[in-house]
Structure formats: C-alpha cells, structure tokens
Design a protein around this motif. Structure first.
Motif, mmCIF file in Angstrom:
data_model
loop_
_atom_site.group_PDB
_atom_site.id
_atom_site.type_symbol
_atom_site.label_atom_id
_atom_site.label_comp_id
_atom_site.label_asym_id
_atom_site.label_seq_id
_atom_site.Cartn_x
_atom_site.Cartn_y
_atom_site.Cartn_z
ATOM 1 N N LEU A 1 0.883 -1.266 0.291
ATOM 2 C CA LEU A 1 0.016 0.067 0.118
ATOM 3 C C LEU A 1 0.747 1.278 -0.201
ATOM 4 C CD1 LEU A 1 -2.814 -1.011 2.521
ATOM 5 C CD2 LEU A 1 -2.816 -1.293 0.110
ATOM 6 N N ALA A 2 2.276 1.206 0.547
ATOM 7 C CA ALA A 2 2.910 2.213 0.858
ATOM 8 C C ALA A 2 4.277 1.713 0.552
ATOM 9 C CB ALA A 2 2.573 3.071 1.778
ATOM 10 N N VAL A 3 5.303 2.410 0.139
ATOM 11 C CA VAL A 3 6.873 2.099 0.101
ATOM 12 C C VAL A 3 7.616 3.370 0.495
ATOM 13 C CG1 VAL A 3 7.099 1.927 -2.353
ATOM 14 C CG2 VAL A 3 8.451 0.522 -0.735
ATOM 15 N N ALA A 4 8.723 3.190 1.128
ATOM 16 C CA ALA A 4 9.590 4.396 1.284
ATOM 17 C C ALA A 4 10.940 3.540 0.942
ATOM 18 C CB ALA A 4 9.541 4.981 2.651
ATOM 19 N N CYS A 5 11.726 4.154 0.288
ATOM 20 C CA CYS A 5 13.143 3.766 -0.311
ATOM 21 C C CYS A 5 14.111 4.740 -0.324
ATOM 22 C CB CYS A 5 12.930 3.061 -1.368
ATOM 23 S SG CYS A 5 12.705 3.824 -2.896
ATOM 24 N N THR A 6 15.414 4.190 -0.169
ATOM 25 C CA THR A 6 16.626 5.279 -0.561
ATOM 26 C C THR A 6 16.340 5.453 -2.275
ATOM 27 O OG1 THR A 6 17.879 4.333 1.061
ATOM 28 C CG2 THR A 6 18.843 5.328 -0.995
ATOM 29 N N TYR A 7 16.170 6.752 -2.441
ATOM 30 C CA TYR A 7 16.106 6.872 -4.022
ATOM 31 C C TYR A 7 17.341 7.154 -4.684
ATOM 32 C CZ TYR A 7 13.602 8.839 -8.033
ATOM 33 O OH TYR A 7 13.075 8.916 -9.386
ATOM 34 N N PHE A 8 18.122 8.145 -3.772
ATOM 35 C CA PHE A 8 19.541 8.167 -4.194
ATOM 36 C C PHE A 8 20.810 8.037 -3.034
ATOM 37 C CE2 PHE A 8 17.312 11.386 -7.201
ATOM 38 C CZ PHE A 8 17.670 10.671 -8.389
ATOM 39 N N LEU A 9 21.719 7.109 -3.351
ATOM 40 C CA LEU A 9 22.442 6.440 -2.456
ATOM 41 C C LEU A 9 23.802 7.101 -2.558
ATOM 42 C CD1 LEU A 9 22.920 4.543 -0.208
ATOM 43 C CD2 LEU A 9 23.657 2.655 -2.013
ATOM 44 N N GLY A 10 24.135 7.867 -1.725
ATOM 45 C CA GLY A 10 25.383 8.455 -1.669
ATOM 46 C C GLY A 10 26.484 8.250 -0.793
ATOM 47 N N SER A 11 27.685 8.658 -0.496
ATOM 48 C CA SER A 11 28.757 8.088 0.102
ATOM 49 C C SER A 11 28.205 8.306 1.676
ATOM 50 C CB SER A 11 29.966 8.606 -0.178
ATOM 51 O OG SER A 11 30.073 9.991 -0.012
ATOM 52 N N ARG A 12 27.544 9.290 1.919
ATOM 53 C CA ARG A 12 27.147 9.767 3.225
ATOM 54 C C ARG A 12 25.660 9.999 3.477
ATOM 55 N NH1 ARG A 12 30.738 14.752 5.209
ATOM 56 N NH2 ARG A 12 29.127 15.614 3.750
ATOM 57 N N TYR A 13 24.971 10.368 2.446
ATOM 58 C CA TYR A 13 23.563 10.463 2.566
ATOM 59 C C TYR A 13 22.649 9.614 1.627
ATOM 60 C CZ TYR A 13 24.842 15.258 4.267
ATOM 61 O OH TYR A 13 25.032 16.226 4.998
ATOM 62 N N GLU A 14 21.633 9.368 2.154
ATOM 63 C CA GLU A 14 20.351 8.652 1.398
ATOM 64 C C GLU A 14 19.308 9.424 1.403
ATOM 65 O OE1 GLU A 14 19.769 4.437 2.426
ATOM 66 O OE2 GLU A 14 21.988 4.197 3.312
ATOM 67 N N ASP A 15 19.018 10.058 0.247
ATOM 68 C CA ASP A 15 17.986 10.765 -0.234
ATOM 69 C C ASP A 15 16.830 9.948 -0.720
ATOM 70 O OD1 ASP A 15 16.972 13.427 -0.622
ATOM 71 O OD2 ASP A 15 16.399 12.758 -2.462
ATOM 72 N N ILE A 16 15.742 9.973 0.435
ATOM 73 C CA ILE A 16 14.644 9.078 0.331
ATOM 74 C C ILE A 16 13.365 9.669 -0.418
ATOM 75 C CG2 ILE A 16 15.471 7.837 2.431
ATOM 76 C CD1 ILE A 16 12.853 9.327 3.823
ATOM 77 N N ALA A 17 12.594 8.568 -0.885
ATOM 78 C CA ALA A 17 11.414 8.728 -1.416
ATOM 79 C C ALA A 17 10.117 7.895 -0.875
ATOM 80 C CB ALA A 17 11.293 8.756 -3.233
ATOM 81 N N VAL A 18 9.065 8.222 -1.086
ATOM 82 C CA VAL A 18 7.790 7.241 -0.823
ATOM 83 C C VAL A 18 6.553 7.654 -1.698
ATOM 84 C CG1 VAL A 18 7.042 9.391 0.911
ATOM 85 C CG2 VAL A 18 6.452 7.096 1.292
ATOM 86 N N VAL A 19 5.869 6.643 -1.718
ATOM 87 C CA VAL A 19 4.586 6.456 -2.592
ATOM 88 C C VAL A 19 3.505 5.479 -1.925
ATOM 89 C CG1 VAL A 19 5.255 4.456 -4.037
ATOM 90 C CG2 VAL A 19 3.687 6.328 -5.064
ATOM 91 N N THR A 20 2.578 6.207 -1.893
ATOM 92 C CA THR A 20 1.386 5.383 -1.405
ATOM 93 C C THR A 20 0.227 5.304 -2.256
ATOM 94 O OG1 THR A 20 1.657 6.475 0.859
ATOM 95 C CG2 THR A 20 -0.445 5.643 0.562
ATOM 96 N N VAL A 21 -0.496 4.199 -2.405
ATOM 97 C CA VAL A 21 -1.447 4.059 -3.647
ATOM 98 C C VAL A 21 -2.695 4.673 -3.104
ATOM 99 C CG1 VAL A 21 -0.797 1.623 -3.875
ATOM 100 C CG2 VAL A 21 -2.515 2.079 -2.140
#
Length: 152
Positions: free
Chosen positions: A50-70
């Motif tokens: 129903l919803a998922v959050a994930c690392t969208y861009f993976l860097g050496s120190r940062y993880e930029d995340i994104a999320v989507v919900t139906v």
C-alpha cells in the motif's frame, strides 16, 4: 497491516504499484533490484503493498529517500510509518537521511515535516527541452519548477 523491510519476494508487489508509481524503483533499475537492495520499507495488507519508502539516491554519506502510497490509502499514515522505519534503518547504517521535493509539493513537504525533517534549503530545478507538465496549470503558478522528487 504490517510495516516491514521489502525483500526479494516483494518484487511483484512493487511492480503491481503500476506505471504511475514506477519512478519509485526506477533509480534501482526496476522492482526486483529495489526488492533485493535492502533499502526499502513497505506497508503491506494481505500481501498487497500500500505504501513504500526507499532510498532513492544513495551517496557516500547521505541517502535521499522517496515514498509513494497507493491513492486510495493516502492520509492513513502508511507513508509516515514506512519513512520512520526507513530513517531508523539509514541511521543504523551510519548515514544521514535527506528528503528532496519541490517547494510546491505540499503533501510531500508535510510528510517530511511530520517525519522529523527540517528545511535546510530550497532549490531551483533546471531542465533542458520542452517542459512536460502533467495535470498542472502553469498559469496558476508560472514560477513552479518542473520536475523534482515527489513522495507523499
């Protein structure tokens, strides 16, 4: 409903989110690669994602995340639950979680704020070619940037 890490067996559930949500796994090379990455948390009900959050861009120190919900399950705090679980996971890896979205994406900004993110800076997004607007009236907000990662 269960919030848990997305695993290999969940690739089909990620793909079932549909074409409008395919951007969530595009940076990983598709649903199977995101499912086996260990960088996603999902809200499942009877086997359906129903919803998922994930690392969208993976860097050496940062993880930029994104999320989507139906769409039919938005505003049920499913995305928030996924984001909180993912952020704890990112922190356990010794990294910093970041959130990027357009200043005009109010649902994404509200979700980020609720999850504990605070504005560090606003950005301007540049692109080449003809802008592709989908369902947005440029006359309502002619200064609105095109693109950006959306999430809620």
């Amino acid at each position: 409903m269960t919030v848990r890490r997305v695993v290999d067996a969940d690739a089909t559930a990620l793909a079932a989110l549909g074409a409008d949500s395919a951007w969530i796994h595009a940076s990983w090379g598709g649903p199977a690669r995101l499912a086996r990455s260990g960088h996603a948390w999902g809200a499942f009900h009877r086997g359906r994602l129903l919803a998922v959050a994930c690392t969208y861009f993976l860097g050496s120190r940062y993880e930029d995340i994104a999320v989507v919900t139906v769409p039919e399950h938005r505003r049920e705090q499913l995305a928030l639950s996924c984001v909180v679980a993912l952020c704890a996971d990112v922190e356990a890896r010794g990294r910093t979680t970041s959130w990027t979205c357009s200043r005009y994406n109010r649902p994404s900004r509200l979700l980020a704020w609720t999850a504990g993110f605070r504005l560090e800076r606003e950005y301007v997004h540049y692109a080449t070619g003809t802008p592709a607007t989908k369902g947005v009236s440029r006359s309502r907000n002619p200064a609105a940037p095109v693109g950006g990662v959306s999430g809620a």
